[in-house]
Design a protein around this motif. Structure first.
Motif, PDB file in Angstrom:
ATOM      1  N   THR A  29       0.675  -1.055   0.005  1.00  0.00           N
ATOM      2  CA  THR A  29       0.003   0.210   0.020  1.00  0.00           C
ATOM      3  C   THR A  29       0.951   1.530   0.093  1.00  0.00           C
ATOM      4  O   THR A  29       0.540   2.084  -0.623  1.00  0.00           O
ATOM      5  CB  THR A  29      -1.120   0.106   1.317  1.00  0.00           C
ATOM      6  N   VAL A  30       1.714   1.167   0.844  1.00  0.00           N
ATOM      7  CA  VAL A  30       3.042   2.377   0.852  1.00  0.00           C
ATOM      8  C   VAL A  30       3.543   2.656  -0.560  1.00  0.00           C
ATOM      9  O   VAL A  30       3.483   3.856  -1.130  1.00  0.00           O
ATOM     10  CB  VAL A  30       3.911   2.327   1.861  1.00  0.00           C
ATOM     11  N   SER A  52      11.191   1.353   4.777  1.00  0.00           N
ATOM     12  CA  SER A  52      11.222   1.840   6.193  1.00  0.00           C
ATOM     13  C   SER A  52       9.871   1.313   6.966  1.00  0.00           C
ATOM     14  O   SER A  52      10.088   1.187   8.296  1.00  0.00           O
ATOM     15  CB  SER A  52      11.166   3.215   6.274  1.00  0.00           C
ATOM     16  N   ILE A  53       9.166   0.457   6.412  1.00  0.00           N
ATOM     17  CA  ILE A  53       7.992  -0.293   7.332  1.00  0.00           C
ATOM     18  C   ILE A  53       8.529  -1.742   7.430  1.00  0.00           C
ATOM     19  O   ILE A  53       8.364  -2.370   6.696  1.00  0.00           O
ATOM     20  CB  ILE A  53       6.753  -0.182   6.524  1.00  0.00           C
ATOM     21  N   ARG A  54       9.208  -1.967   8.681  1.00  0.00           N
ATOM     22  CA  ARG A  54       9.574  -3.229   8.871  1.00  0.00           C
ATOM     23  C   ARG A  54       8.612  -4.143   9.848  1.00  0.00           C
ATOM     24  O   ARG A  54       8.807  -5.510  10.059  1.00  0.00           O
ATOM     25  CB  ARG A  54      10.996  -3.411   9.624  1.00  0.00           C
ATOM     26  N   ILE A  62       4.454   7.294   9.739  1.00  0.00           N
ATOM     27  CA  ILE A  62       3.677   7.896   8.697  1.00  0.00           C
ATOM     28  C   ILE A  62       2.683   8.951   9.656  1.00  0.00           C
ATOM     29  O   ILE A  62       1.847   8.442  10.382  1.00  0.00           O
ATOM     30  CB  ILE A  62       2.789   7.008   7.827  1.00  0.00           C
ATOM     31  N   PRO A  63       2.486  10.092   8.918  1.00  0.00           N
ATOM     32  CA  PRO A  63       1.619  11.023   9.601  1.00  0.00           C
ATOM     33  C   PRO A  63       0.058  10.739   9.538  1.00  0.00           C
ATOM     34  O   PRO A  63      -0.356  10.075   8.591  1.00  0.00           O
ATOM     35  CB  PRO A  63       1.954  12.434   9.067  1.00  0.00           C
ATOM     36  N   PRO A 296      -5.646   4.438  -1.884  1.00  0.00           N
ATOM     37  CA  PRO A 296      -5.358   4.146  -0.710  1.00  0.00           C
ATOM     38  C   PRO A 296      -5.327   5.277   0.338  1.00  0.00           C
ATOM     39  O   PRO A 296      -4.768   6.472   0.074  1.00  0.00           O
ATOM     40  CB  PRO A 296      -4.024   3.253  -0.565  1.00  0.00           C
ATOM     41  N   LEU A 297      -5.738   4.930   1.575  1.00  0.00           N
ATOM     42  CA  LEU A 297      -5.605   6.061   2.543  1.00  0.00           C
ATOM     43  C   LEU A 297      -4.742   5.526   3.692  1.00  0.00           C
ATOM     44  O   LEU A 297      -5.157   4.404   4.042  1.00  0.00           O
ATOM     45  CB  LEU A 297      -7.045   6.470   3.025  1.00  0.00           C
ATOM     46  N   LEU A 298      -3.747   6.241   3.977  1.00  0.00           N
ATOM     47  CA  LEU A 298      -3.070   5.778   5.214  1.00  0.00           C
ATOM     48  C   LEU A 298      -3.482   6.310   6.347  1.00  0.00           C
ATOM     49  O   LEU A 298      -3.225   7.872   6.482  1.00  0.00           O
ATOM     50  CB  LEU A 298      -1.538   6.009   4.985  1.00  0.00           C
TER      51      LEU A 298
END
Length: 435
Positions: A29-30, A52-54, A62-63, A296-298
């Protein structure tokens, strides 16, 4: 297929496997989101990439995304896919003020959404042999097409009745032998009243399952609906920004709504600090889509207040459950320094058989003092005896003061004298000078 689950492998997936799936989908998604003008900028500023997403917890790097961000990037600043090539539908929020929030879907997104709704309907016992009637608005509002495509995916015979026109709804229910109905809670009660006016006993129809949601309601109100219509009523949660209906749904245990964690990542935060709250505590729901390609929305701040329910559900599904929505961090009003949610008022009102279901809270400044006026309609069961009614009024006022710590001015009004709404019920009018 197992008689209990629509997708058994996903619905009963062990928690650690579900977490692995979430991480894999979050990274994907990122990667996709980085193609949108809005997230590209956010990711550059915060040095975020899929690498960076482990762990799932790394999402906190992420903000948040807010409704204001979506409006500032209206209409297409959050589109990550090729809209001209792959965009097949636009939905927008039911927001009546200002710029709406817009969501664009690809065919993949719509198929995934329809499947989630089918999963929800199957979970409450609706099958392809059912007749499913939808009394939700169609068009840009997601409740219409969302439930429509989900019920079709399930294979049920669908009645896209749309909103309003209660006599016609009842005619369809009786003539088409409708077994399952989707309605917002305030409208379900209205429908029960029209059944009465038409001299039809709702329990004599084929109706057995009701799906409710879209506006906050109490468990007392649900039980009242079940009694009035002779059905089982299941609570649901959805929002346009997360597709629409089908995000979380009760199972037949009716003990909280299962959140489909293969498609949504759930966080509960303190709305003031943005930090996670301990499990079981009430906070603001923050959601990330995990299976959406076009937009996508985070870490979307929903403004809805709820909590994660501890423990396992007897139904065997492993996806976490959230409590019914307590209210919104923005439909709360403050009067005399006290934070109040309309639902707290409703919780008291539904306990009195003398009262109907329609009420209105008006906030006004009188002699430089903020006052809270609660008008509530009387039911058919109420008496005309002024002394009796005055006793009831005093008792309701006392219970309201106990619940909300403020003494409201309570007015009992004739049935049918408050405005009726076919859509979401308007419960609060704020006419204060300092608003």
């Amino acid at each position: 297929m197992n008689n209990k689950y629509w997708e058994e492998e996903i619905e009963t997936m062990p928690r650690e496997k579900l977490r692995e799936l979430q991480l894999q989908r979050l990274k994907k998604t990122v990667n996709i989101a980085a193609n949108s003008p809005y997230y590209r900028k956010v990711f550059q500023e915060h040095h975020i990439t899929a690498d960076s997403i482990r762990s799932v917890e790394d999402i906190r790097k992420i903000p948040f995304t807010t409704k204001a961000d979506m409006r500032a990037n209206y209409p297409f600043g959050l589109i990550a896919g090729n809209m001209r090539e792959d965009g097949v539908r636009i939905h927008s929020s039911s927001g009546t003020t200002g710029t709406p929030t817009v969501i664009v879907h690809s065919q993949h997104d719509l198929d995934s959404w329809a499947n989630l709704v089918a999963r929800c309907l199957y979970m409450v016992g609706i099958r392809k042999t059912d007749v499913f009637q939808n009394s939700s608005g169609y068009g840009m509002f997601t409740g219409g097409l969302g439930f429509q495509y989900g019920a079709e995916c399930l294979g049920a015979l669908t009645v896209p009745a749309a909103a309003g026109n209660s006599k016609r709804q009842i005619k369809f229910i009786t003539d088409f032998k409708t077994t399952a109905l989707h309605a917002i809670p305030s409208y379900a009660i209205r429908l029960a009243e029209v059944f009465q006016e038409e001299g039809i006993d709702p329990t004599s129809t084929s109706l057995k399952t009701l799906v409710i949601g879209a506006e906050p309601h109490t468990d007392e109100q649900r039980k009242k609906i079940e009694r009035m219509l002779g059905v089982k009523a299941y609570n649901s949660f959805g929002m346009t920004e997360m597709n629409g209906p089908g995000v979380a749904f009760e199972c037949t245990e009716q003990n909280g709504m299962h959140f489909w964690e293969d498609c949504y990542l759930v966080e509960i935060i303190n709305p003031e600090t943005g930090e996670p709250v301990p499990e079981g505590e009430i906070g603001e729901l923050v959601l990330t889509t995990l299976d959406r390609e076009m937009m996508p929305l985070l870490r979307y701040r929903t403004r809805d207040l709820t909590r994660i329910l501890p423990g396992k559900c007897p139904c065997g599904r492993t996806h976490l459950r959230i409590d019914r929505i307590k209210g919104r961090s923005d439909d709360m009003f403050i009067i005399k320094g006290v934070n109040i949610f309309p639902m707290q008022v409703e919780k008291v009102l539904v306990q009195f058989p003398e009262l109907g279901s329609n009420y209105l809270i008006t906030l006004e400044t009188i002699n430089n003092q903020d006052e809270m006026i609660v008008e509530v309609e009387l039911s058919d069961l109420s008496t005309d005896n002024y002394i009796e009614l005055e006793k009831v009024r005093k008792e309701i006022t006392r219970q309201l003061k106990d619940e909300i710590l403020v003494t409201p001015k309570l007015r009992l009004v004739k049935k049918g004298s408050l405005p009726q709404s076919e859509g979401k019920a308007v419960r609060v009018k704020d006419l204060r000078d300092n608003k």
